[in-house]
Design a protein around this motif. Sequence first.
Motif, PDB file in Angstrom:
ATOM      1  N   TYR A   1      -5.836  -2.192 -17.213  1.00  0.00           N
ATOM      2  CA  TYR A   1      -4.940  -1.554 -18.087  1.00  0.00           C
ATOM      3  C   TYR A   1      -3.583  -1.266 -17.491  1.00  0.00           C
ATOM      4  CZ  TYR A   1      -2.752   2.314 -20.769  1.00  0.00           C
ATOM      5  OH  TYR A   1      -1.777   3.347 -20.272  1.00  0.00           O
ATOM      6  N   VAL A   2      -3.704  -1.694 -15.558  1.00  0.00           N
ATOM      7  CA  VAL A   2      -2.124  -1.495 -14.991  1.00  0.00           C
ATOM      8  C   VAL A   2      -2.139  -3.739 -15.577  1.00  0.00           C
ATOM      9  CG1 VAL A   2      -1.604  -1.929 -13.224  1.00  0.00           C
ATOM     10  CG2 VAL A   2      -3.335   0.114 -13.388  1.00  0.00           C
ATOM     11  N   LEU A   3      -2.546  -3.725 -15.222  1.00  0.00           N
ATOM     12  CA  LEU A   3      -1.703  -5.402 -16.278  1.00  0.00           C
ATOM     13  C   LEU A   3      -1.568  -5.437 -17.412  1.00  0.00           C
ATOM     14  CD1 LEU A   3      -1.575  -8.469 -14.979  1.00  0.00           C
ATOM     15  CD2 LEU A   3      -4.020  -8.957 -16.315  1.00  0.00           C
ATOM     16  N   TRP A   4      -1.867  -4.648 -18.378  1.00  0.00           N
ATOM     17  CA  TRP A   4      -1.426  -4.655 -19.518  1.00  0.00           C
ATOM     18  C   TRP A   4      -0.387  -3.227 -19.554  1.00  0.00           C
ATOM     19  CZ3 TRP A   4      -1.747  -0.314 -23.549  1.00  0.00           C
ATOM     20  CH2 TRP A   4      -1.401  -0.831 -24.466  1.00  0.00           C
ATOM     21  N   LYS A   5      -0.133  -2.846 -18.797  1.00  0.00           N
ATOM     22  CA  LYS A   5       0.726  -1.705 -18.687  1.00  0.00           C
ATOM     23  C   LYS A   5       2.283  -2.669 -18.124  1.00  0.00           C
ATOM     24  CE  LYS A   5       1.592   1.635 -20.224  1.00  0.00           C
ATOM     25  NZ  LYS A   5       2.378   1.766 -21.045  1.00  0.00           N
ATOM     26  N   ASN A   6       1.861  -3.409 -17.012  1.00  0.00           N
ATOM     27  CA  ASN A   6       2.871  -4.095 -16.576  1.00  0.00           C
ATOM     28  C   ASN A   6       3.554  -5.516 -17.445  1.00  0.00           C
ATOM     29  OD1 ASN A   6       3.238  -3.202 -14.138  1.00  0.00           O
ATOM     30  ND2 ASN A   6       1.702  -3.837 -12.915  1.00  0.00           N
ATOM     31  N   ILE A   7       2.968  -6.137 -18.468  1.00  0.00           N
ATOM     32  CA  ILE A   7       3.576  -6.726 -19.005  1.00  0.00           C
ATOM     33  C   ILE A   7       5.251  -6.823 -19.563  1.00  0.00           C
ATOM     34  CG2 ILE A   7       2.975  -8.919 -21.140  1.00  0.00           C
ATOM     35  CD1 ILE A   7       0.111  -8.392 -21.285  1.00  0.00           C
ATOM     36  N   GLY A   8       5.665  -7.334 -19.357  1.00  0.00           N
ATOM     37  CA  GLY A   8       7.397  -7.753 -19.882  1.00  0.00           C
ATOM     38  C   GLY A   8       7.688  -6.413 -18.940  1.00  0.00           C
ATOM     39  N   ARG A   9       7.426  -5.662 -18.217  1.00  0.00           N
ATOM     40  CA  ARG A   9       7.538  -4.898 -16.803  1.00  0.00           C
ATOM     41  C   ARG A   9       9.364  -5.227 -15.936  1.00  0.00           C
ATOM     42  NH1 ARG A   9       5.132  -2.345 -12.324  1.00  0.00           N
ATOM     43  NH2 ARG A   9       6.873  -0.646 -11.399  1.00  0.00           N
ATOM     44  N   LYS A  10      10.271  -4.525 -16.189  1.00  0.00           N
ATOM     45  CA  LYS A  10      11.094  -5.298 -15.415  1.00  0.00           C
ATOM     46  C   LYS A  10      11.337  -3.793 -14.492  1.00  0.00           C
ATOM     47  CE  LYS A  10      14.543  -6.331 -18.729  1.00  0.00           C
ATOM     48  NZ  LYS A  10      13.736  -6.696 -20.017  1.00  0.00           N
ATOM     49  N   VAL A  11      10.530  -4.777 -12.639  1.00  0.00           N
ATOM     50  CA  VAL A  11      10.837  -4.290 -11.334  1.00  0.00           C
ATOM     51  C   VAL A  11      11.969  -4.344 -11.235  1.00  0.00           C
ATOM     52  CG1 VAL A  11       8.261  -4.508 -11.665  1.00  0.00           C
ATOM     53  CG2 VAL A  11       9.898  -6.702 -10.890  1.00  0.00           C
TER      54      VAL A  11
END
Length: 613
Positions: free
Chosen positions: A290-300
Motif C-alpha cells: 500500500y505504501v508503494l501504491w501511495k508513492n506512485i507519481g509522488r514528488k519528493v
Amino acid sequence: MIREGQGAPAAPLAALSDSERGSSWPTARPPAPFLAPGFRGSPGSPAARRGAVRESFPQKLAEALSSQYALNVFVAGLLFLLAWAVHASGVGKRDLLCFLTALMLLQLLWMLWYVRRSSAHRRLIRLKDTYAGARWLRGSIALFALITIILGCLKIGYFIGFSECLSATEGVFPVTHAVHTLLQVYFLWGHSKDIIQSFKTLERFGVIHSVFTNLLLWANSVLNESKHQLNEHKERLITLGFGNITIVLDDHTPPCNCTPPTLCPAISHGMYYLYPFNIEYQILASTMLYVLWKNIGRKVDSHQHRKMQFRSRGVLLGSVLGLTVLATTIGVVVVYLIQIGRSKTKSEAALIMFYLYAIILLMLMGAAGLVGIRIYRLDEQSLDESKNPARKLDADLLVVTASGSWFISWGSILAILCAESRPPYTWYNLPYSILAVVEKYIQNLFIIESIHREPGRLSEDIRTLRVVTVYNGNPTSLPSSCFKNGPTAGDMAPQALEMPPAANGNTCLREVGGKDREDKSWERAQGSACHPCFLQGNAQRRVLRNIAAFLFLCNISLWIPPAFGCRPEYDNGLEETVFGFEPWIIVVNLAMPFSIFYRMHAAASLFEVYCKI
C-alpha cells in the motif's frame, strides 16, 4: 540568504549538515535543468499552477479507478469467503480456492513484468522513499514468509493424505501460494522503496491488485484459524456450566480415511500453530504494498532523513523488564491452555490468573507510556509535519486496529454491568477491560508523537545555540559543566567542530537554529546551556529508549496469548449469555484479528521509535 560568488565565505555553511542548520535554514532552489520541460514563468505563476493541475488530474483519475477495481475484487472475495463459511449451496471451498489462485497468478505475472523491466533499466537513477521498507521490516516479512512456506508444505502433505476425496484445487493452491510468497518477498526486498514515475496507470492497478490479493489471503487464513478456535471454544463452554448454549461443531474433516492414519491429525494440529505467522505475513505485505501504491507519481524533496541505527547500549533496565514479561507470558499461556476446559474450577482459576497477569502488565505499560509522553511535553522540539505515506499509514493503522480491541472491551464492560449473575472472575474482567482501553490510548499517543520526531535530535536548549569561542586562532572549550547533562563533543557532528577560525581574535561564531534568528548574547547562551533541566540530552534519550524497549517486548508478549488460543473473551461465557452466542461470536471473530495485528504493528512501530531515539 548567502549566495556563492558574492564574496561571502561559503565554507562555514557547507561544513554544517542539514540537521545542524535547522528546519528554518533557507534551501537553495534547484537549477534550471531540473525544471519540467516546457515550464514557463515562476513556480507561483498562474501558468505553473494550471500546468500542475493538468499534470495531477490523470494521476488522481488513475488512483480512483484502481481503488474502485480493487474494492470490487475484495468484495467479491469476501462473498466467496462468506458463502463457504455459512455452507451456501452451490459455492464450496473449491470455488474459493480457484478465485484466490487466479488472483495470485495475476499478481505473479505483474511482479515478473515489473522486476524484468526494472532490471532492464537498472542503470537509470530511480527515486527512493527512505522511510519505506526499512531493513528490519523486510527481515521480519522474510521470517514470516519462511513460516508461511512451511505451512504450505504441511497443507500439501494434508492434501496427499486425503487425496482420494479432496479436490485438486486444494493441492494446487498451497503450491501457488508458496511460489507467490517467494516472489513477493523478493519483490518487496528489492522494490518496496521505489517511487514509480513511469507506466503509472498500469502500476497503480498492479500494486493495488497485489494489496487486496494479500488482504483476501489474510481473510482466508483468519477464517480457517477462527473455525478451529471456535470448535475448541464450543467444547470448553460445557465445562464452564453454559450447557444451555447450543453446541454444534463446524467440522470440515474430509469424508475419507487418511493414509497413513496418524499423519493427517498431526499435520492438522501443526498447521493451526503456524497460522498466526501466516496472518501477520499477509497483512504486513499488504501494508508495504500500500505504501508503494501511495508513492506512485509522488514528488519528493531532496531532504533524506538520517539512517536509523540499532543501539543496544543503555537499555538494560527496559530489556530486563521486557524479557521478564515475555517469559512470564509464555508461562501464563502454557498454564492457561492446560487448565482451561478441564473442569469448571480449573477453568475459573485459569481465567483469574490471566486477568491478574494482564491487569499488572497493562498498568506497567500505561505508566511507561505516560512517562514517555511527559518527557516529550517538557521537550519543546517541533514535530516533523512533512508528508510521508509510510508514517501516515503507521499512525492510521494504530488507531484503526486498536478499535477492534476497544470494541471487544466495551462489549465485555457492558455485559458485566448488565448480567444477572456474575461468576467470581467477572470482577477481574472489569478492570482488565477498562485498562485495555486506556493502555492502547496512551500507547498510541506515545508512538504517534515519537514517529513524528526527527531521529537523534539534540535537546532544544543545546541545539538552538552552539557557540565556539576563538582566541588568537585557537578554540577554547566551554566549561565542562555546561554539557554534563547534554551531548558531548563526540555526539556533535564533526563538521561543527571544524569551523575555520576568524581572522581577528576575540570573535564568537554563533549558529542560531529554529525560527528565532535573533542574536543572543554570550551570557544568555551560557545560562541557557548550563541551566539544569529535567532529563537533558543523553539522559532523556536513554530513558526514552528504555521505555521503547520495554513496550516493544510487552507488545510481543501480548500478541502471543490471542494468537495461540488464549482468548478469555471466548472462554468466560458471560458475554455469550448477555448478547447471545452467535452475535458475540461474530463480534469476536471480526474484532480479534484487528486486535492481534495491533500488537504486532505496535511492536514494529516501537522498534522503529527505538532506532530513531
